[in-house]
Design a protein around this motif. Sequence first.
Motif, short mmCIF file in Angstrom:
data_model
loop_
_atom_site.label_atom_id
_atom_site.label_comp_id
_atom_site.label_asym_id
_atom_site.label_seq_id
_atom_site.Cartn_x
_atom_site.Cartn_y
_atom_site.Cartn_z
N GLN A 282 0.98 -1.26 0.16
CA GLN A 282 0.03 -0.16 0.13
C GLN A 282 0.87 1.29 -0.04
N THR A 283 1.93 1.28 1.13
CA THR A 283 2.68 2.45 0.97
C THR A 283 3.49 2.57 -0.24
N PHE A 284 4.07 1.73 -0.84
CA PHE A 284 4.79 1.91 -2.29
C PHE A 284 3.67 2.33 -3.22
N GLN A 285 2.58 1.91 -3.48
CA GLN A 285 1.64 2.15 -4.39
C GLN A 285 1.11 3.74 -4.19
N ARG A 286 0.95 4.07 -3.07
CA ARG A 286 0.62 5.36 -2.88
C ARG A 286 1.87 6.43 -3.07
N ARG A 287 2.99 6.04 -2.64
CA ARG A 287 3.89 6.96 -2.64
C ARG A 287 4.56 7.29 -4.14
N TYR A 288 4.56 6.02 -4.86
CA TYR A 288 5.02 6.25 -6.36
C TYR A 288 3.81 6.10 -7.13
N ASP A 289 2.70 6.40 -6.72
CA ASP A 289 1.55 6.55 -7.89
C ASP A 289 1.43 5.35 -8.83
N ALA A 290 1.69 4.04 -8.20
CA ALA A 290 1.38 3.00 -9.14
C ALA A 290 -0.18 2.93 -9.29
N SER A 291 -0.34 2.27 -10.61
CA SER A 291 -1.76 1.85 -10.81
C SER A 291 -2.32 0.79 -9.91
N ALA A 292 -1.24 -0.26 -9.77
CA ALA A 292 -1.63 -1.18 -9.05
C ALA A 292 -0.34 -1.88 -8.41
N VAL A 293 -0.38 -2.51 -7.26
CA VAL A 293 0.72 -3.58 -6.91
C VAL A 293 0.02 -4.67 -6.38
N MET A 294 0.41 -5.92 -7.06
CA MET A 294 -0.33 -7.23 -6.93
C MET A 294 0.27 -8.45 -7.00
N LEU A 295 -0.15 -9.49 -6.38
CA LEU A 295 0.21 -10.88 -6.56
C LEU A 295 -0.51 -11.39 -7.42
N VAL A 296 0.02 -12.26 -8.65
CA VAL A 296 -0.87 -12.84 -9.33
C VAL A 296 -0.41 -14.51 -9.21
#
Length: 423
Positions: A282-296
């Motif tokens: 969550q922190t990385f996604q918000r800090r670097y404005d990623a569209s999504a960080v996920m596990l597949v």
Amino acid sequence: MDPEEEFLITFFSHVSQLNFDKAKERLEQQRVAQPQSGPWHTLVTLLPQLAAAERSYMDLGFFLPRNKGFLRKDNSLRSIYDASCTDYRRLEDVARSTGAGTIATVANQLSQFCMARVELIDFYERMYVTSCGKQLCYQELSTHIEDLAAKHAMSFSHMTLTSVKATFSLECEVLVHLLRAQLETQHWRFLHALMQLHGAHTRVAAWERSLHSKESWTLGFGATFLKTSQLPGLFQWLLKLKAALVAKFSLYFYCTLAMQTVAPEMKALCSRLSCDYYHKMQTFQRRYDASAVMLVFDAHDLDDFPGPGYHLPDRPVERLSNLHAYPIVISCPVKPLNHIPNVAKVLSERAAELAAMDKVIFYFSEKEQSTYALALTDPRMSLVVIFDSKKTEKDSFITNFVSELSQQLRCHKVISSLKLSAK
């Protein structure tokens, strides 16, 4: 029960509970009280070395540097157990020739115990060596420890060795359950992984209770304190490995667990883990404005799929194959189902590169104008970060995040800390 058997039961109880001072005291009393010759005297003379070896073993002493060279005796822990095994076999022969049946039986079983310790040392060394590489084959390690536990299930079971037998069995069972838990988590099997973690927890708790029955010390006004700092390095490392696997389990099955409680409680529970992976994502996604960080998850060729809590969405038929074969395990902030076709393409076309687990793969889609950074956390699990802009390997903050989080989830660092924990 004769006095000799009573002495051995007490002595090995002290050793298994790490009360080495009391064990030494009992040995000194026995030396004074008994004749200075014969098989019994020989056995009592050999026991201090075994107690010292056990103290070192519990503190991971088998990882300490060896003192071996010209005119120097190998003083490694393995060599001490090997030498003790030989001594007990000689004692067994002497005891049998003199009709000392009980001593012969105990000597025989102590030689079995020493060999079992050597085999466990081999196992831990193998774990450490494999953790230094890019990939760690948990299936091989799991099979190895299961075979070792089965091999010695009936070994050194004499009543005088009940306490050390119990400790040995608990140690093997903890390892068996933890490695099985890792395998079940890798394959995204919720109930199986949960049962293995629970099995490990009950064995760790039983072992800890036996250690807490050890001698305490008093600090004024009659207040009693346990010497918690004396918990052995091996036990502390097993706790560390268990905590790492629980944290990993909590991420891989976050959606399933979150359905069992409310969001604030889930957040509070995760904050108490050894590592809150979901918060990191969550922190990385918000800090670097990623569209999504996920596990597949890669569900190809799995007969027992779908996984926990997964349902096929109402999508066009042409997309169902990819959506079903590559379900999203967890995603921050939401599941970007429209990106799965591109993710599936990268995972299949660059499978060999990803399987090496030595770098982060970048892919830019001209059509979507999106960048995908991927790395395997496990053979069938991939960490994927998506950006709605062009990114490259030169963006070190992306590469470092994906690489470090993937390595953490593989648990290699925890296993490699075996050697660092030795003292």
